[in-house]
Every structure is written in structure tokens, then in C-alpha cells.
Enzyme design. Structure first.
Site, PDB file in Angstrom:
ATOM      1  N   TYR A   1     -99.924  -5.720  63.472  1.00 15.28           N
ATOM      2  CA  TYR A   1     -99.261  -4.524  63.968  1.00 15.28           C
ATOM      3  C   TYR A   1    -100.239  -3.384  64.305  1.00 15.28           C
ATOM      4  O   TYR A   1    -101.072  -3.005  63.486  1.00 15.28           O
ATOM      5  CB  TYR A   1     -98.216  -3.982  62.966  1.00 15.28           C
ATOM      6  CG  TYR A   1     -97.720  -2.668  63.469  1.00 15.28           C
ATOM      7  CD1 TYR A   1     -96.839  -2.619  64.547  1.00 15.28           C
ATOM      8  CD2 TYR A   1     -98.240  -1.479  62.978  1.00 15.28           C
ATOM      9  CE1 TYR A   1     -96.464  -1.424  65.102  1.00 15.28           C
ATOM     10  CE2 TYR A   1     -97.864  -0.266  63.527  1.00 15.28           C
ATOM     11  CZ  TYR A   1     -96.977  -0.253  64.587  1.00 15.28           C
ATOM     12  OH  TYR A   1     -96.626   0.940  65.151  1.00 15.28           O
TER      13      TYR A   1
ATOM     14  N   HIS B   1     -95.927  -0.476  58.529  1.00 19.04           N
ATOM     15  CA  HIS B   1     -94.908  -1.150  59.337  1.00 19.04           C
ATOM     16  C   HIS B   1     -94.070  -2.130  58.522  1.00 19.04           C
ATOM     17  O   HIS B   1     -93.849  -3.281  58.922  1.00 19.04           O
ATOM     18  CB  HIS B   1     -95.539  -1.834  60.557  1.00 19.04           C
ATOM     19  CG  HIS B   1     -94.695  -1.706  61.799  1.00 19.04           C
ATOM     20  ND1 HIS B   1     -93.887  -2.711  62.243  1.00 19.04           N
ATOM     21  CD2 HIS B   1     -94.523  -0.685  62.661  1.00 19.04           C
ATOM     22  CE1 HIS B   1     -93.261  -2.313  63.339  1.00 19.04           C
ATOM     23  NE2 HIS B   1     -93.620  -1.080  63.612  1.00 19.04           N
TER      24      HIS B   1
END
Ligand code: GCO
Ligand code: MG
Length: 408
Positions: free
Chosen positions: A160, A217
Site C-alpha cells: 500500500y 491502511h
């Protein structure tokens, strides 16, 4: 005064912006953004098939009643698709209201608490060296706050927020090659061994003043997130974002009892009910909702007011999927909110984007200044919009090293 018509446009330069334009019998129109990243056609359909037929004929000045009519009237409440559609209507109605008053929108909230609102941009690198260069480039552009994401040794490079290869690719989130998602791999052990020290090296390189942010995330388990939040304390982050998924909000108590790292959560929330426990128990420091899929200005303002009672500041989501319309709505809230914290901002300003959404809002030295034009201060060029079509895209999916599906 009556609403006579409303239209939805889907498309944009490298994006599927969902733009709503509401017309009135007095020639004034309002604009809203219903872009739900990678699910854009759903709020568009909800607007076209269910909401717009009920909107036509209503008095646009009654934005509160219209909001309640759709929210309470739907029976099946909340959810990102519905709240994005209500949000776009709500933004457009506030735009109309402020144009009627001949005032910039922030005046209707209570005026300005500040001139420029602090922004944070993104820096990312496939390794620490590239990350340092990327941070340097953001500082050179005047940003005082930067979110940093770095490739983790032992984990495949694409995870991410980290570009594939060494480039500085900050538009990584949507893959437009089709509707089938790409795969990312997550390994919490590798991450936790590497990241606290990497953040500390960034702090040492760039000094005490720089405001550093980092986004996990939603990838860590609650116990891991508590350990991680404790480990990153020496780096003195401005915030640690989404350390663990917030579905089980009680789990955040564990983190809170082990660390004083400032926590930011809420970009996937779409209602005040999602925020309530985290705010009331003071389990977070920043609330990350967006006007786009948290029901527009009417609903987000309620969240901001609740947050203020509990020392929680704003840090609205500002990923590149937000169109300049919702970014403008947030900019007006940001100059007003007594509990403003920071605004995520990724430069959208390509010439194509500026042609589609002309505006005089401006960014200088990492601060955003709202224009004093009446309303939201953003326009929409329908002729330009004809150049764009919906393009299917998707978020990646994440698996653990052994193949188990994990949180994106
Ligand atoms: C952020 C977010 C985004 C999301 C994206 C999903 O902090 O900006 O985490 O990068 O991943 O909005 O569509
Ligand atoms: Mg995030």
C-alpha cells in the site's frame, strides 16, 4: 424557488469523477461530487434512478429537510453508495444556498477561523533512499506536512502506498487495466521489524519541525497495532493512520492504553454512527471522514461538531479520487472548523482537470486558501466533460504470504 432538473456526469482526466449538477428555476445551479472510488457507477445510478426524480420540484433552500427525506426516507440507511449520492445532493444545495446569499460558503458556517488551512502531501519510495528523495521534493514544494510510505524489505515491493519500481507514482490506487484486481502481499512481521526504525531515520534526516504522517491502511491486528504505535513514538508522528481496521472499535482501547501516538481513523466511515464510539471514548485524535461519502456537508458538519467536544481534530480524506468539487467543500469547512487539524491533498491540477473544474482556490507553501467567489467557488464545464467516458478500474486485493486474503 424550485429545483427544475439535475444531471449526473461520470468521467474525468484519468478519473471517474461523478459530478452532479442541480438546476433551479432562478438560473442558479449547484454542483456536487459523488465519486466513490472504483464503484463510481453505483452512486450515479442511485442518483439518476431514485433520488433525482424525488428532488425535482423541491425547494433547494431546504437542504436539511431534503437530507432527512433521503436518509430517513430510504428505510435502509447508510452505506457508502447511498451516502455518496446524498452527499453530492447536499454539496450542490449548499452551493446554491451560498450563491443565493452571494457569499463564499464558509461564511454560512460562521466565517473563517484561519486564512490558510494546512495540507499534507504524499511521499513514497520503494526503499528508504527513494523515500528520502520523495520527501525532499515535497518539502521543496513548500509542504510542511508529508505522509511517508516505504517499501519493506522481505515484502514484495508493491504494497500500500508504495510505487512499483523506483518512480514517484502517487496515483497508484486505481488500476485502470480492468475490473479484476491486482494482488499485493502483506507480512506484518517484516513491516514491524522495518518501519519504526525507517520512520526514525526520516525524522533524523529532516529534523523536528516536519510534520510526519504514516498510513498503515488497516493492515495490523489490534495487538500488533498497539505494539507498533508504541514503537513509533520516538519518531513523533503527526499521526498514525488506520493502524487496525475500525470495525471492532473496542479494539482501539488496547492501542490507546499502550501508546500516546496520535491516531487518525475514518476515511471509510460514512455516518456519524461509525464515528461515535471512537470520538466519545477519545480513542482517536483525528477524524478522517470525507464530505463525498459521509453524507455531504450537512452530515460531516455534525461529525465535526461532535469531534470538537472530545478534542478530536479534522483530517479529511483527500485521495485523488475526490473531485475539485468535494475538495472545495472540504476547503470551506477547513477554514471554518474550530477543530481543524490538517487536510490530505494530492495535486489534482492538471490543465485538463482545471479546464473541467475551473476555480480560484489556491495552494501556497503547503496551505490552501479558499476563493471568495459565492458558493463552493468551483465551476464545471459540461462541454469539456463530453471528452470523458467511464473507465472500469479496481483497487488491489491483499493476501498474506500463505495466500490468506487480507485487508486492502
Ligand atoms: C488515503 C487513503 C487512500 C485509499 C483510497 C482508496 O489515506 O489517502 O488510504 O489512499 O486507499 O482512497 O480508494
Ligand atoms: Mg488512508
Amino acid at each position: 424557488m424550485k429545483i427544475t432538473d439535475a444531471k449526473v456526469f461520470v468521467g474525468g482526466p484519468g478519473k471517474n469523477y461523478v459530478t452532479l449538477k442541480i438546476q433551479t428555476d432562478q438560473g442558479i445551479y449547484g454542483l456536487g461530487d459523488a465519486t466513490l472510488n472504483n464503484r463510481e457507477t453505483l452512486p450515479a445510478c442511485y442518483l439518476e434512478e431514485y433520488l433525482i426524480p424525488n428532488l425535482v420540484g423541491k425547494d433547494p433552500r431546504n437542504s436539511e429537510d431534503i437530507w432527512q427525506f433521503f436518509y430517513r426516507g430510504a428505510y435502509f440507511r447508510k452505506g457508502p453508495v447511498a451516502m455518496a449520492a446524498f452527499g453530492a445532493i447536499d454539496m450542490a444545495l449548499w452551493d446554491i444556498k451560498a450563491k443565493l446569499a452571494n457569499m463564499p460558503l464558509y461564511q454560512l458556517f460562521g466565517g473563517k477561523s484561519r486564512d490558510g488551512a494546512m495540507l499534507y502531501s504524499h511521499a513514497a519510495g520503494s526503499d528508504l533512499e527513494h523515500l528520502m528523495d520523495s520527501i525532499g521534493a515535497q518539502i521543496e514544494q513548500g509542504y510542511k506536512a508529508v505522509r511517508v510510505q516505504c517499501g519493506v524489505p522481505g515484502m514484495p515491493a508493491a504494497s500500500y502506498g508504495v510505487p512499483e519500481g523506483s518512480g514517484d507514482n502517487r496515483h497508484f490506487i486505481t488500476d485502470f487495466s480492468g475490473i479484476k484486481p491486482k494482488l499485493e502481499i502483506w507480512d506484518a512481521d517484516c513491516y514491524m521489524r522495518f518501519m519504526p526504525d525507517a520512520l526514525m531515520q526520516v525524522r533524523e534526516r529532516f529534523g523536528a519541525e516536519l510534520k510526519l504522517l504514516h498510513d498503515v491502511h488497516h493492515r495490523l491486528r489490534p495487538r500488533e497495532s498497539a505494539e507498533f504505535a508504541r514503537q513509533v513514538e520516538p519518531a513523533r508522528l503527526f499521526w498514525l493512520e488506520d493502524p487496525t481496521p475500525a470495525d471492532d472499535q473496542n479494539a482501539l482501547r488496547l492501542l490507546r492504553s499502550h501508546s500516546t501516538a496520535p491516531i487518525a481513523i475514518g476515511e471509510v466511515f460514512n455516518s456519524v454512527w461509525d464515528c461515535k464510539q471512537l470520538i466519545e471514548e477519545e480513542l482517536i485524535d483525528f477524524i478522517r471522514v470525507a464530505v463525498t461519502y459521509a453524507g455531504g456537508i450537512t452530515h460531516v458538519k455534525r461529525i465535526v461538531d461532535l469531534a470538537d467536544l472530545h478534542h478530536v481534530r479534522t483530517g479529511f480524506h483527500g485521495a485523488p479520487s475526490h473531485s475539485p468539487i468535494s475538495m472545495a467543500a472540504q476547503a470551506h469547512l477547513n477554514v471554518w472548523a474550530p477543530n481543524f487539524g490538517i487536510q490530505e491533498y494530492l495535486v489534482l491540477g492538471s490543465p485538463e482537470c482545471d479546464a473541467l473544474f475551473p476555480s480560484k482556490h489556491r495552494v501556497e507553501q503547503g496551505l490552501m486558501y479558499v476563493s471568495n467567489e459565492p458558493g463552493l467557488g468551483v465551476d464545471f464545464d459540461e462541454r469539456e466533460a463530453q471528452r470523458y467516458r467511464y473507465q472500469p478500474g479496481s483497487h488491489p486485493v491483499v493476501r498474506l504470504q500463505d495466500g490468506t486474503l487480507w485487508n486492502y
